[in-house]
Design a protein around this motif. Structure first.
Motif, PDB file in Angstrom:
ATOM      1  N   SER A   2       3.123  44.131 -30.474  1.00 37.26           N
ATOM      2  CA  SER A   2       1.814  44.299 -31.126  1.00 37.26           C
ATOM      3  C   SER A   2       1.870  45.401 -32.184  1.00 37.26           C
ATOM      4  O   SER A   2       1.309  45.254 -33.282  1.00 37.26           O
ATOM      5  CB  SER A   2       0.745  44.638 -30.085  1.00 37.26           C
ATOM      6  OG  SER A   2       0.592  43.592 -29.170  1.00 37.26           O
ATOM      7  N   THR A   3       2.539  46.502 -31.852  1.00 39.79           N
ATOM      8  CA  THR A   3       2.677  47.597 -32.822  1.00 39.79           C
ATOM      9  C   THR A   3       3.457  47.141 -34.044  1.00 39.79           C
ATOM     10  O   THR A   3       3.094  47.452 -35.188  1.00 39.79           O
ATOM     11  CB  THR A   3       3.382  48.802 -32.168  1.00 39.79           C
ATOM     12  OG1 THR A   3       2.660  49.195 -31.005  1.00 39.79           O
ATOM     13  CG2 THR A   3       3.455  49.985 -33.134  1.00 39.79           C
ATOM     14  N   THR A   5       3.770  44.072 -35.160  1.00 40.83           N
ATOM     15  CA  THR A   5       2.925  43.133 -35.902  1.00 40.83           C
ATOM     16  C   THR A   5       1.915  43.880 -36.757  1.00 40.83           C
ATOM     17  O   THR A   5       1.698  43.546 -37.932  1.00 40.83           O
ATOM     18  CB  THR A   5       2.182  42.191 -34.933  1.00 40.83           C
ATOM     19  OG1 THR A   5       3.143  41.498 -34.124  1.00 40.83           O
ATOM     20  CG2 THR A   5       1.352  41.170 -35.697  1.00 40.83           C
ATOM     21  N   TYR A   6       1.281  44.908 -36.169  1.00 37.98           N
ATOM     22  CA  TYR A   6       0.292  45.696 -36.911  1.00 37.98           C
ATOM     23  C   TYR A   6       0.927  46.412 -38.105  1.00 37.98           C
ATOM     24  O   TYR A   6       0.365  46.419 -39.208  1.00 37.98           O
ATOM     25  CB  TYR A   6      -0.356  46.713 -35.963  1.00 37.98           C
ATOM     26  CG  TYR A   6      -1.361  47.625 -36.629  1.00 37.98           C
ATOM     27  CD1 TYR A   6      -2.470  47.108 -37.291  1.00 37.98           C
ATOM     28  CD2 TYR A   6      -1.207  49.008 -36.585  1.00 37.98           C
ATOM     29  CE1 TYR A   6      -3.400  47.941 -37.891  1.00 37.98           C
ATOM     30  CE2 TYR A   6      -2.127  49.846 -37.184  1.00 37.98           C
ATOM     31  CZ  TYR A   6      -3.213  49.308 -37.838  1.00 37.98           C
ATOM     32  OH  TYR A   6      -4.130  50.133 -38.453  1.00 37.98           O
ATOM     33  N   MET A  10       0.029  45.822 -42.090  1.00 42.24           N
ATOM     34  CA  MET A  10      -0.397  46.915 -42.958  1.00 42.24           C
ATOM     35  C   MET A  10       0.551  47.087 -44.143  1.00 42.24           C
ATOM     36  O   MET A  10       0.116  47.279 -45.284  1.00 42.24           O
ATOM     37  CB  MET A  10      -0.491  48.213 -42.160  1.00 42.24           C
ATOM     38  CG  MET A  10      -1.541  48.191 -41.060  1.00 42.24           C
ATOM     39  SD  MET A  10      -3.225  47.852 -41.638  1.00 42.24           S
ATOM     40  CE  MET A  10      -3.595  49.397 -42.467  1.00 42.24           C
ATOM     41  N   ALA A  45      -7.369  44.001 -39.115  1.00 42.55           N
ATOM     42  CA  ALA A  45      -6.241  44.368 -38.247  1.00 42.55           C
ATOM     43  C   ALA A  45      -6.452  45.731 -37.609  1.00 42.55           C
ATOM     44  O   ALA A  45      -6.136  45.939 -36.433  1.00 42.55           O
ATOM     45  CB  ALA A  45      -4.945  44.356 -39.057  1.00 42.55           C
ATOM     46  N   THR A  46      -7.018  46.674 -38.368  1.00 46.79           N
ATOM     47  CA  THR A  46      -7.263  48.019 -37.851  1.00 46.79           C
ATOM     48  C   THR A  46      -8.372  48.009 -36.808  1.00 46.79           C
ATOM     49  O   THR A  46      -8.367  48.820 -35.877  1.00 46.79           O
ATOM     50  CB  THR A  46      -7.634  48.973 -39.002  1.00 46.79           C
ATOM     51  OG1 THR A  46      -6.546  48.986 -39.952  1.00 46.79           O
ATOM     52  CG2 THR A  46      -7.864  50.394 -38.506  1.00 46.79           C
ATOM     53  N   PHE A  49      -6.035  45.860 -33.599  1.00 44.24           N
ATOM     54  CA  PHE A  49      -4.759  46.247 -32.994  1.00 44.24           C
ATOM     55  C   PHE A  49      -4.734  47.622 -32.328  1.00 44.24           C
ATOM     56  O   PHE A  49      -4.234  47.738 -31.201  1.00 44.24           O
ATOM     57  CB  PHE A  49      -3.634  46.147 -34.032  1.00 44.24           C
ATOM     58  CG  PHE A  49      -3.117  44.754 -34.224  1.00 44.24           C
ATOM     59  CD1 PHE A  49      -2.209  44.196 -33.341  1.00 44.24           C
ATOM     60  CD2 PHE A  49      -3.554  43.988 -35.284  1.00 44.24           C
ATOM     61  CE1 PHE A  49      -1.736  42.902 -33.505  1.00 44.24           C
ATOM     62  CE2 PHE A  49      -3.093  42.697 -35.468  1.00 44.24           C
ATOM     63  CZ  PHE A  49      -2.177  42.151 -34.573  1.00 44.24           C
ATOM     64  N   ILE A 251      -5.199  37.918 -35.898  1.00 47.72           N
ATOM     65  CA  ILE A 251      -3.756  38.126 -36.035  1.00 47.72           C
ATOM     66  C   ILE A 251      -3.161  37.335 -37.200  1.00 47.72           C
ATOM     67  O   ILE A 251      -2.500  37.906 -38.085  1.00 47.72           O
ATOM     68  CB  ILE A 251      -3.027  37.739 -34.722  1.00 47.72           C
ATOM     69  CG1 ILE A 251      -3.466  38.657 -33.585  1.00 47.72           C
ATOM     70  CG2 ILE A 251      -1.508  37.816 -34.910  1.00 47.72           C
ATOM     71  CD1 ILE A 251      -2.969  38.223 -32.212  1.00 47.72           C
TER      72      ILE A 251
END
Length: 283
Positions: A2-3, A5-6, A10, A45-46, A49, A251
């Motif tokens: 997940s991190t 992907t985030y 970004m 996203a912010t 996530f 996502i």
């Protein structure tokens, strides 16, 4: 995962924003409209996530009420903004393909500012009213059944009558979904007709490629968001299906939009490659 992907979301979206911002040859209506999409995606996203990563990392599935309200505000602003931005981009492509001689007359700097300002003001005002109405309710329960906070899940916390909020919620869904779907169906039907009768094979192929990618992204966002919000109003709808649809909206568009719209666009791709070449060249 997940991190990672985030961070990818970004980095990719920020790269698009900076590429368009610093290259004057990209300061055209098409790209000025496009720059709003990664900004909107980064906001979505912010909103999603960091809270999810924190919950997994600390095994602490609790969020304060005001943080939940803020998350819902950002999530709905992202959803509504994305639909309106995609609608404006469809209108831009419609003018460029169907009325190329009138393009510079219609898509002037003043009109572009009006379109972008109208998108964000409409989105922020409608969503702010939606969330503000939730704040008037007395809360009787604290269990959120979705992966993140949103208006329907906040409304379900209330122990008062929510008829007015439900009606306004349906109005916002009809407004964002109806206007977007109506404009895009009309513009793309006109574009399809123009492309069929256009004699230049190269121009026709380029138009279909650009519009096809745009249509895929729009339909994915449109139908996933619509059925996810609709499932809140159907008691028998499976919870896991609603969660999956809502998560996919947060996502996949922010992750795939830079690839579909920007890296697939020759001018932007060329400028990104040029930036990396300048940084890696020993001279």
């Amino acid at each position: 995962f997940s991190t990672l992907t985030y961070l990818i979301i970004m980095c990719f979206n920020l790269m698009i924003v900076l590429t368009i911002a610093v290259n004057h040859n990209l300061h055209k209506p098409m790209y000025i409209l496009l720059i709003n999409l990664p900004i909107c995606d980064m906001m979505g996203a912010t909103a999603f996530f960091p809270q999810m990563i924190s919950s997994m990392l600390y095994q602490h599935r609790v969020i304060s009420y005001w943080a939940c309200v803020l998350q819902a505000l950002l999530v709905h602003t992202y959803g509504g903004g994305s639909l309106l931005i995609l609608t404006a981009m469809a209108f831009d492509r419609y003018i460029a393909i169907c009325s190329p001689l009138s393009y510079n007359t219609i898509m002037t700097s003043n009109n572009l500012i009006k379109i972008i300002s109208g998108i964000w003001l409409t989105d922020i005002i409608l969503i702010f009213i939606l969330i503000f109405m939730v704040l008037q309710f007395k809360i009787c329960t604290t269990n959120i059944n979705d992966m993140y906070c949103n208006n329907p899940s906040l409304v379900k916390l209330a122990c008062e009558a929510t008829h007015v909020n439900n009606l306004y919620g349906l109005f916002t869904i009809a407004f964002f979904q109806g206007i977007s779907l109506g404009v895009i169906l009309f513009t793309y039907l006109q574009i399809l007709i123009t492309c069929i009768f256009k004699k230049q094979a190269e121009a026709r192929s380029k138009a279909i490629q650009t519009c096809g990618a745009h249509l895929i992204v729009f339909l994915f966002l449109e139908f996933n968001a619509f059925f996810a919000l609709l499932s809140h109003r159907i008691e028998t709808a499976p919870t896991f299906l609603r969660r999956a649809l809502l998560a996919s909206v947060m996502i996949f568009p922010p992750l795939l939009n830079p690839l579909i719209y920007s890296f697939n666009t020759k001018d932007i791709r060329r400028n990104i490659v040029a930036i990396f070449k300048r940084k890696t060249s020993p001279f």
